[in-house]
Design a protein around this motif. Structure first.
Motif, mmCIF file in Angstrom:
data_model
loop_
_atom_site.group_PDB
_atom_site.id
_atom_site.type_symbol
_atom_site.label_atom_id
_atom_site.label_comp_id
_atom_site.label_asym_id
_atom_site.label_seq_id
_atom_site.Cartn_x
_atom_site.Cartn_y
_atom_site.Cartn_z
ATOM 1 N N ASP A 167 68.432 -38.217 -118.268
ATOM 2 C CA ASP A 167 68.503 -37.826 -116.852
ATOM 3 C C ASP A 167 68.943 -36.373 -116.706
ATOM 4 O O ASP A 167 68.419 -35.626 -115.866
ATOM 5 N N TYR A 188 74.386 -47.067 -113.523
ATOM 6 C CA TYR A 188 74.567 -47.696 -114.831
ATOM 7 C C TYR A 188 75.899 -48.450 -114.859
ATOM 8 O O TYR A 188 76.966 -47.834 -114.919
ATOM 9 N N LYS A 239 73.378 -46.762 -125.534
ATOM 10 C CA LYS A 239 72.130 -46.778 -124.774
ATOM 11 C C LYS A 239 72.322 -46.108 -123.409
ATOM 12 O O LYS A 239 71.480 -45.305 -122.973
ATOM 13 N N THR A 240 73.437 -46.428 -122.753
ATOM 14 C CA THR A 240 73.710 -45.827 -121.451
ATOM 15 C C THR A 240 73.853 -44.313 -121.561
ATOM 16 O O THR A 240 73.299 -43.562 -120.753
ATOM 17 N N LEU A 285 70.462 -42.664 -122.027
ATOM 18 C CA LEU A 285 69.718 -42.626 -120.770
ATOM 19 C C LEU A 285 70.267 -41.543 -119.832
ATOM 20 O O LEU A 285 69.497 -40.848 -119.153
#
Length: 241
Positions: A77, A117, A69-70, A73
């Motif tokens: 970005d 994060y 998930k990180t 994301l």
């Protein structure tokens, strides 16, 4: 991100998601725009009843799914033109530095226009990694921002918080079966307790038969509240035994 017909994602986006899935040891599924449910008798014209956003569903064990998930994301970005960097910070300081309800990190993100994060706080408990996958460094923090200067400023503020933080620690004794039960079924509750109080709970490794749990925070009151909430969670789990 969409192709020329705007009916599917571009090839390089799908290829990157496949790479993330292999690297993290998870399954990633792309879900198209979602149609909103409209009350009976009301019809939608065009795309009025459709959510135009694409969705990403990630399936895997808890740590691997968080890792994927990180990285998804961060990829988004990058697509938006943001710069990515990382820094290392001792795992036990992460939730303490973030502050109660993540207040400190939210202020840093707002002041520097960055996204920070943090890794999951319990990666050292399971020590599991999907065959062929790579575990995330539990001390690595990813930071994305509009410019390298903003990221450098965020790093500096995190460093200042770290050097000015004075820690309070306290140990409590919990029977090994109860610790294992918490690790297997209630880590989500423990995580909320940690974020609420701005503390860190250090559990022994799953199945280690150790009975010592260490709690640390910046104020004795918050440490005591964390211990109270953990013991209440233990009592709830075993109230019928």
């Amino acid at each position: 991100m969409l192709d020329e017909d705007e009916t599917a994602l571009k090839t390089y986006v799908i290829e990157h998601l496949d790479e993330v899935a292999r690297f993290c040891g998870v399954d990633i599924f792309l879900l198209g725009p979602k149609f909103n449910c409209l009350p009976p008798g009301i019809s939608s014209n065009g795309d009025a009843g459709q959510d135009q956003r694409w969705r990403v569903a990630i399936y895997g064990d808890m740590e691997s799914a968080e890792h994927a998930k990180t990285r998804v994301l961060i990829f988004i970005d990058r697509l938006l033109g943001r710069t990515v960097d990382a820094m290392l910070l001792e795992l036990s300081l992460h939730t303490v530095i973030c502050g109660r309800a993540r207040k400190n990190v939210k202020l840093i993100e707002s002041a520097t226009n960055t996204a920070i994060y943090f890794p999951p706080p319990f990666s050292q408990v399971y020590r599991y990694c999907h065959p062929g996958a790579s575990r995330r460094n539990p001390e690595e923090i990813f930071i994305t921002g509009d410019t390298p200067q903003n990221i450098a400023m965020a790093k500096q503020k995190i460093h200042q918080l770290t050097t000015s933080t004075r820690l309070f620690m306290k140990d409590c004794v919990v029977s090994p079966p109860k610790i294992d039960s918490i690790l297997l079924t209630r880590l989500d509750k423990v995580r909320k307790i940690m974020e609420t109080n701005g503390t860190f709970v250090l559990f022994p490794q799953l199945g280690s038969q150790r009975n010592l749990v260490r709690i640390q925070g910046i104020e004795g009151l918050h440490v005591e509240r964390t211990i109270r909430d953990i013991m209440a969670l233990v009592s709830f789990l075993f109230c019928y035994f």
